[in-house]
Design an enzyme around this catalytic site. Sequence first.
Site, mmCIF file in Angstrom:
data_model
loop_
_atom_site.group_PDB
_atom_site.id
_atom_site.type_symbol
_atom_site.label_atom_id
_atom_site.label_comp_id
_atom_site.label_asym_id
_atom_site.label_seq_id
_atom_site.Cartn_x
_atom_site.Cartn_y
_atom_site.Cartn_z
ATOM 1 N N CYS A 1 -3.758 -14.784 2.987
ATOM 2 C CA CYS A 1 -5.018 -14.063 3.201
ATOM 3 C C CYS A 1 -5.882 -14.112 1.941
ATOM 4 O O CYS A 1 -5.484 -14.629 0.907
ATOM 5 C CB CYS A 1 -4.740 -12.612 3.582
ATOM 6 S SG CYS A 1 -3.782 -12.422 5.097
ATOM 7 N N HIS B 1 -8.751 -8.607 3.373
ATOM 8 C CA HIS B 1 -8.321 -7.206 3.360
ATOM 9 C C HIS B 1 -8.248 -6.669 1.941
ATOM 10 O O HIS B 1 -8.513 -7.374 0.966
ATOM 11 C CB HIS B 1 -6.966 -7.051 4.067
ATOM 12 C CG HIS B 1 -5.850 -7.850 3.463
ATOM 13 N ND1 HIS B 1 -5.326 -7.597 2.226
ATOM 14 C CD2 HIS B 1 -5.145 -8.910 3.953
ATOM 15 C CE1 HIS B 1 -4.344 -8.434 1.964
ATOM 16 N NE2 HIS B 1 -4.210 -9.260 2.999
#
Length: 477
Positions: free
Chosen positions: A161, A153
């Site tokens: 992430c 992202h």
Amino acid sequence: MIDRTLVRALVTSVALATGVMLAGCNSDEISLANNAKANQPVPPKLVAEMQTKDMDLQAPMLVRLFKQEAELEVWKQTRSGQFALLKTYPICRWSGDLGPKVREGDRQAPEGFYNITPAQMNPQSAYYLSFNTGYPNAFDKALGRTGSQLMVHGDCSSRGCYAMTDEQIAEIYSLGRESFFGGQRAFQLQAYPFKMTPVNMAKHRNNPNMPFWKMIKEGYDHFEVTRQEPKVEFCEAKYVFDPATPPNASRPLAFNATAKCPAYVVPNDIADAVRQKQREDDVKTAELIAKGIPVAQRRPDIDGGMNRIFASKIPDGATGLSEPDVPGLQTAFARAPGTIPAHVNPPKATVATASEEAEQLANSRAASPSEGLLNNMAHKGGSETTATAAPAKPKLSVATKPASTPPRPASVVAVKPPAAKPSSAPHQVAAARPPLKPSLSSADATASHASSTGGTLTGAQPVVSANSFESRFSAVR
């Protein structure tokens, strides 16, 4: 021209939204229709690059991630049928350590092979745009590994992430969208601790994750020698690459990650090329070890890494577990690929220094029994608790910070130690951003300006809105 572009955007959105519904996901939560961010075109400069490399805009793509190098590679299939490297994106932030994700809340970014379908693309992300890595896959589940909503992202903020800048994720997202529009049902994501070279395998030879890394290196080698997306299957709680049905088999292959492997073969041309590469790599690795190449120092006290081009733009920035700046690369003078948010928290040690540990030990001995119990509980609560817990007694004369801090320019925010937060706490968006981001090729001036103003700010650990991954992707778990 405007009508044609609008029609194409709508057709793309309908096609992708159809893929979402076919996958059984919540189409209201993850709908790709009527979203301007998700329909930004691929930058003309990148389209021109594809043409020079004999690639079609809507040709299949493949993504590779490397933690130590802090790089994300996008590969596209050429008209010859093989994949070629289109572009390498520096990763702004990843969290955890080198090694696979094992359990929910360990902050580990996943490693392994995953498939990204249209249903995993999220245009409503609190982190500008994102796509779900698909962790855990069948292999992870066979080992009882847990975790959810592990993304690639924007926003340059990671908690398990791989985080890019908003401009970067907009470009990567658009490439994936076009590949889906061209008919690709899913693109493969290969996540590695580092580039699987003899040098890195020799440096990390004593790492307890080496058996797992050798297993996924086989898939790395399959791609290296064929430049084709390797077919991935699972059986006996292990990866299997490019399996084929044996001659004269009576029924097709059926794989189950927790069951015994069926009889299969690997095509001779692939098997021979992979064996040859592995022999050469093993010889080089052994030579490096014999010459005394240093073993990579494990640093579990540092949370993740950051590409050096981003670290060089942040006051007191550090690459963490990623490769540090190399003298002569002039990284400090290179433009950052995208806007660096003001809340970026560079990787740093999360445990106390030697002097702080000695101080805490002295204080715990001098404390009352109840105070000692509380201190011990705080110490066991995790590195963030230890780093932020106040000592029970006055500090010793050895100070880790000056008594006063000289004034800084208004565009720089003093870095604060990350406060301990429960993993279940909802996120809050740090600051509102414009809905669209310029492409990387058109954002050089913006990025250069950001590196001297808001783009260089650092601060406390970011928080995001309650519209978080956990609430948004509850249907995808």
